[in-house]
Design an enzyme around this catalytic site. Sequence first.
Site, PDB file in Angstrom:
ATOM      1  N   ARG A   1      21.736 -21.276  -9.620  1.00 27.08           N
ATOM      2  CA  ARG A   1      22.777 -20.986 -10.598  1.00 27.08           C
ATOM      3  C   ARG A   1      22.124 -20.663 -11.945  1.00 27.08           C
ATOM      4  O   ARG A   1      21.314 -21.459 -12.426  1.00 27.08           O
ATOM      5  CB  ARG A   1      23.730 -22.187 -10.731  1.00 27.08           C
ATOM      6  CG  ARG A   1      24.438 -22.508  -9.428  1.00 27.08           C
ATOM      7  CD  ARG A   1      25.482 -23.602  -9.580  1.00 27.08           C
ATOM      8  NE  ARG A   1      24.919 -24.884  -9.971  1.00 27.08           N
ATOM      9  CZ  ARG A   1      24.367 -25.756  -9.119  1.00 27.08           C
ATOM     10  NH1 ARG A   1      24.273 -25.461  -7.842  1.00 27.08           N
ATOM     11  NH2 ARG A   1      23.912 -26.914  -9.551  1.00 27.08           N
TER      12      ARG A   1
ATOM     13  N   PRO B   1      13.294 -40.763  -1.274  1.00 25.90           N
ATOM     14  CA  PRO B   1      12.044 -41.441  -0.905  1.00 25.90           C
ATOM     15  C   PRO B   1      11.816 -41.565   0.592  1.00 25.90           C
ATOM     16  O   PRO B   1      10.674 -41.549   1.046  1.00 25.90           O
ATOM     17  CB  PRO B   1      12.171 -42.812  -1.576  1.00 25.90           C
ATOM     18  CG  PRO B   1      13.615 -42.979  -1.887  1.00 25.90           C
ATOM     19  CD  PRO B   1      14.159 -41.614  -2.116  1.00 25.90           C
TER      20      PRO B   1
ATOM     21  N   LEU C   1      12.661 -39.446   3.230  1.00 23.23           N
ATOM     22  CA  LEU C   1      12.120 -38.203   3.784  1.00 23.23           C
ATOM     23  C   LEU C   1      10.770 -37.877   3.156  1.00 23.23           C
ATOM     24  O   LEU C   1       9.848 -37.417   3.843  1.00 23.23           O
ATOM     25  CB  LEU C   1      13.105 -37.059   3.565  1.00 23.23           C
ATOM     26  CG  LEU C   1      12.688 -35.682   4.079  1.00 23.23           C
ATOM     27  CD1 LEU C   1      12.348 -35.714   5.559  1.00 23.23           C
ATOM     28  CD2 LEU C   1      13.786 -34.643   3.808  1.00 23.23           C
TER      29      LEU C   1
ATOM     30  N   GLU D   1       0.822  -1.204   0.000  1.00 28.17           N
ATOM     31  CA  GLU D   1       0.000   0.000   0.000  1.00 28.17           C
ATOM     32  C   GLU D   1       0.861   1.261   0.000  1.00 28.17           C
ATOM     33  O   GLU D   1       0.590   2.219  -0.740  1.00 28.17           O
ATOM     34  CB  GLU D   1      -0.922   0.014   1.235  1.00 28.17           C
ATOM     35  CG  GLU D   1      -1.949  -1.096   1.233  1.00 28.17           C
ATOM     36  CD  GLU D   1      -1.478  -2.364   1.922  1.00 28.17           C
ATOM     37  OE1 GLU D   1      -2.334  -3.102   2.414  1.00 28.17           O
ATOM     38  OE2 GLU D   1      -0.253  -2.620   1.960  1.00 28.17           O
TER      39      GLU D   1
END
Length: 371
Positions: free
Chosen positions: A176, A268, A270, A21
């Site tokens: 990158r 896989p 986690l 704003e």
Amino acid sequence: MRNGRVVGEGHHRRAGAAHAEHVAIAQAGARARGATLYVTLEPCAHRGRTPPCTDAIVRAGIARVVIALEDPDARVRGRGIAALKRAGVDVEIGDGGDAARELNRAYLKQRTSGLPYLTLKIAQTLDGYVARRRGERTPITGARSAAFTRRERIEHDVVMIGVDTAIVDDPLLTVRPRHRRAVPYLRVVVDSHGRIPPGARILHDQRAARTLIATTRTMPRAVRARLQRSGARVMVCRHMPDGRVDLHDLLKRLGRQGHLSVLCEAGPTLARALLAARLVDRIHWLIASKRFGRLPDALAAPEIARARIDAVAPIGRDVFVSGTPEVQRSSPGSSHMKARSSPSKRRTARAGSSSKARSSRTAKRRAPAST
């Protein structure tokens, strides 16, 4: 807007910076008097790091404010609207609410639950595998998908992996080429017992991005001291009965630190833990055309109980799929998946929670406001 023309617009770049704003009003100058201000979130009426937005709106002589959403922050909720009405400003609420919720999804999630919005990225083969065998670094997707992932990191406050990924892939988790970000993002490695190698690249490039190791009390003190000497921060979280990091506790701590969004580039193990704990808000699949199904030791991708497919787009020779996990009432906690597709929208393969300022549909936090 005044007489159908945009006279000022702005967005909130980061915590502590001028709110949308203030930026829009400053750009409009004297033309703000009698104008209509469009915002995606309710203007604040309290003094925090910046002065109240409602005061600036009233001083500028804005006649009408169109608000897409009430701000769920307890310091703001309803108070901004009330302050504007007391000052004689015409207030409308609800126009553009769906778009505003999507634009501010990370902010809304963190303010209402205390948890950051978590996007789980899964790169897999067409037949649902993530590696030829456990412990082997296996390129799955192409160069364009890799570039997309690096760009996607820009849109998140935190990039998270598990220690197995740190050991096998040894990633930097950087953007990158380098990209200026209003809030430098944080790299997090979930390492319950202190297995991260001393030579891991993520520990030795703290100028590119900060690194935090999320662990438990079982991490040896010598390992903790070594990590801290490398410049990494160590966060000791609560642990689950099996000794692993309590992921809800970890995300709660990240939320308390002000982080709004997490991109998890998980393996896989986690990924399944996050899904089982129902901590995933969105899933980004990068699917390659290759197949590993005939390999006896191929490592399967996690399966999701139910997911609504929101977007599909090509990235080079790969396919990007964005989905929202859904809880299956009949079998809560199940990890078996059926992907339910709703009418999918064709979108570009760039996803994120911030937006460039627009004229008539505008936002506050990390998004625009227009007069």
